[in-house]
Design a protein around this motif. Sequence first.
Motif, PDB file in Angstrom:
ATOM      1  N   THR A 175      -1.513  -3.693   5.001  1.00  0.00           N
ATOM      2  CA  THR A 175      -0.689  -3.663   6.204  1.00  0.00           C
ATOM      3  C   THR A 175       0.760  -4.035   5.895  1.00  0.00           C
ATOM      4  O   THR A 175       1.691  -3.389   6.364  1.00  0.00           O
TER       5      THR A 175
ATOM      6  N   SER B 209       0.609   2.736  11.209  1.00  0.00           N
ATOM      7  CA  SER B 209      -0.186   1.977  10.275  1.00  0.00           C
ATOM      8  C   SER B 209      -1.638   1.918  10.742  1.00  0.00           C
ATOM      9  O   SER B 209      -2.565   2.020   9.956  1.00  0.00           O
ATOM     10  N   LYS B 210      -1.837   1.818  12.063  1.00  0.00           N
ATOM     11  CA  LYS B 210      -3.202   1.805  12.588  1.00  0.00           C
ATOM     12  C   LYS B 210      -3.885   3.144  12.279  1.00  0.00           C
ATOM     13  O   LYS B 210      -4.998   3.184  11.750  1.00  0.00           O
TER      14      LYS B 210
ATOM     15  N   LYS C 118      -7.864  -3.947   5.316  1.00  0.00           N
ATOM     16  CA  LYS C 118      -6.432  -3.883   5.619  1.00  0.00           C
ATOM     17  C   LYS C 118      -5.671  -5.168   5.279  1.00  0.00           C
ATOM     18  O   LYS C 118      -4.462  -5.139   5.075  1.00  0.00           O
TER      19      LYS C 118
END
Lengths: 356, 247, 305
Positions: free
Chosen positions: B96, B117-118, B130
């Motif tokens: 992340t 990013s999700k 993550k």
Amino acid sequence: MHVFRDRKSLLMLFGLPIVQIVLFGFALTNEIKNSKIAVLDYSKDNVTRAITHEIEASRYFEIAINATNKNEIEETFKKNKIKSAIIFPSDFENKLYHLHKARVQIIADASDPNTATTLVNYLTSIIQNYWKEKISTAAVPLQIIPEVRMLYNPELKSAQNFVPGVIALVLMLVCVMMTSISIVREKELGTMEVLLVSPFKPILVILSKAVPYLALSLVNLIVILVLSVYALGLPINGSIVLLFAVSMLYIITALSLGLLISTSTASQQTAMLLSLMGMLLPTILFAGFMFPIENMPLPLKIFSNVVPAKWFYIIVKSIMIKGLGIESIWKETLILLVMTLLLLILSLKKFKVRLA
Amino acid sequence: MRETVISTNQLTKQFGDFIATNKITFEVYKGEIFGFLGANGAGKTTAMRMLCGLSKPSSGHATVAGFDVNTQPEEIKKNIGYMSQKFSLYEDLTITENIEFFGGIYGLTNKQIAEKSKDLIERLGLVKAKDQLVGSLPLGWKQKLSFSIAILHQPKVVFLDEPTGGVDPVTRRQFWDMLYQATENGITVFVTTHYMDEAEYCNRVSIMVDGKIEALDSPDGLKKQFNANSMDEVFYQLARSAKRSDN
Amino acid sequence: MNYAVEVENIRKTYTSEIGTTHALQDISFAVNSGELFGLIGPDGAGKTSLFRILTTVLLADGGKATVNGFDVVNKYREIRSCVGYMPGKFSLYQDLTVEENLNFFATLFGTTLEANYELVKDIYIQIEPFKKRRAGKLSGGMKQKLALCCALIHKPAVLFLDEPTTGVDPVSRKEFWEMLKRLKQQGITILVSTPYMDEATLCDRIALIQHGTILSIDTPQKIIASFPHPLYAIKSPEIYRLLKDIHAYENTLSCYAFGEYLHLIFKEENHNDELLHFLTNKNHEQVVLKPIEASIEDCFIELLK
């Protein structure tokens, strides 16, 4: 962000200024405290006793011995046990009251000119102060005349102080850093792997790395000595052979330290940082040529004993400046020798015949 | 007429007497996978560095995504993605954090970064991982993640320097699937590789020998031209004549 | 039968801040004398760890291994004088010339270039024109040849080559393998690792290795013969759309890109026509479908499932 993930660098980044502030602020001062002094009192009258008492009471001095003759004082200087001495001639009080003046002899070890000057100043001011109190009660103006003798270095040249320091520093720098970096570079390049997988003995790998640097360091030493003799007019009072023998010992100490660093690091950068931080700084701080060790708090004083440069510095000063022989420095040399052997054994033990 | 994304004209880079890249002229079209092949030292890396705006050409011209490599290298950097085999992500940051960092560099807003990013983590199946450090991921995953991050800001072109070296065959194919997906989104892929089977996956392939482009066509076209059964043979015929090999 | 290399339940685990890696998990195999043995697997499969253990620069956490009859732990000195090792990273002195490097390694092993000239002649004449050049200035292929020369200079009984062809272009790779073949004829046992599957067929026997375990170990021919399914190659001009559509086809067991073709395995046999029909409905033209023999890469993919 990834700067903060790197704990080791962070520790270095924040730890270093803290350590330095504490060291420079509190521990390392140019002020002198409890300097060892010898008193030789031929008179043993009221005045000399009073002055001796004043000296003892002052925080600058600590009376190491009460000598009985001049030879004893010279001997103690040679053994590095005292930094200064005060000699009262006989009939001090008598001369003072009848001739209105008396001489007192002050001797200081001027191989460290700064300290010597400070010590002499302290001593004269102690005598003056004592006398000022007395003078108000006396009828005629009386005088105490200090005669100052700067031992070993009458001209108070600072080169006397820093040349041995530079030698200690340069040899340390060249040997520790170069050995550790050159061995670690082999690891990084992968050549170490090939060297290991050959019938070549690991000890020979080390030797072949160490010998060139040993030679280089000796050349370095010669250059420094030639420069200091011809450019700075500094004499080498003691035996050159002895000087070189001890330097060899010191170089080997430094080489084994470098080796030790190289066995426990994997990258040239770390090796460099470790030699700089771990070796250079203590050498500058604790060798004694920048900050007198006598003035440091006890923990640092104790710590300074494990810094090889401290002992080497004392030895070089004794040989070069004071012209002393092995009989005066055997103790320091022995300490250095033991250190070298310990480091050498440790680093050879840690040097692996394998990669991990 | 297809839109041109990269176009070079007599592009040359010289280091002293050594001409690393010698007057190369070619075009790359939007949405294609362009394979940039050549033996070690043929001049691939030098050419790629010029196209990325990292090094200035000695002579000649090139435009990338509509910007001139001589005069607008900063504009180019904003409009391209880059990924190499050796370095791409920060090993000591989590997945992340890496996405946030590179998103930030390319000027995405926090909201965009959060969304992307999700989406990216879900698509790669890295939801569980993550918050793991990137350094702990297997190589194949790193390369997939690194590519996703290189195209996070929807660049017009993405440059890939041997992206699949040493990656296992299954992951290598998943990686190429990602390349195809990216081209469907209008991203142009410019890739170097030593795997000749991967050359077959490209729409067009150029082969550099001694600083010059000696052949440029679709894999099928090249095979016909050199009367060869595979790209491996084509490459072998061309590169065997090379005088120099590497720096 | 004397084995050149014998490995029994070798285990190696690395623990670091980021976690525990099982580099090698109870690996066992043996290499015959005079064999060209390939360790085939991607990066991180454990190849380098295994090589380091066998060349005695790394200690295993468990298991036993011998090289040329010597134990890797107790007899490491003996092993070091009878093996040649070329680590993955270029391992020569960049600032020494080609000649100096060769002489250095010859001295290291107590020999001279002339003593075993026959062995390295083939390779040496290729680099001889550059012998005054510094190793750091050599090309990738040349560096490789020089490193091989240095590893061979003392006529080792066993030669370990860790990814000698990684990052090397196909032409140099081909040349390198030809050199290995010639060395093998001189009776040297060679262990070589590579991530390139296409190089596998050039070995006598191979071990496919992934995640620290051996997936399969045999001659390349036997590994290929043991491929469990009939395999088809299929292509059309729109290869990526073809791949997606075949994945959607119900009787597809697996399908993946392979060079210019896709490789396809059906769940049940004899669905070729049905597939072609299915694809025609999806507007695919010029579809070519043919049965093919599996390659090592197909086997590796199959074994990874």
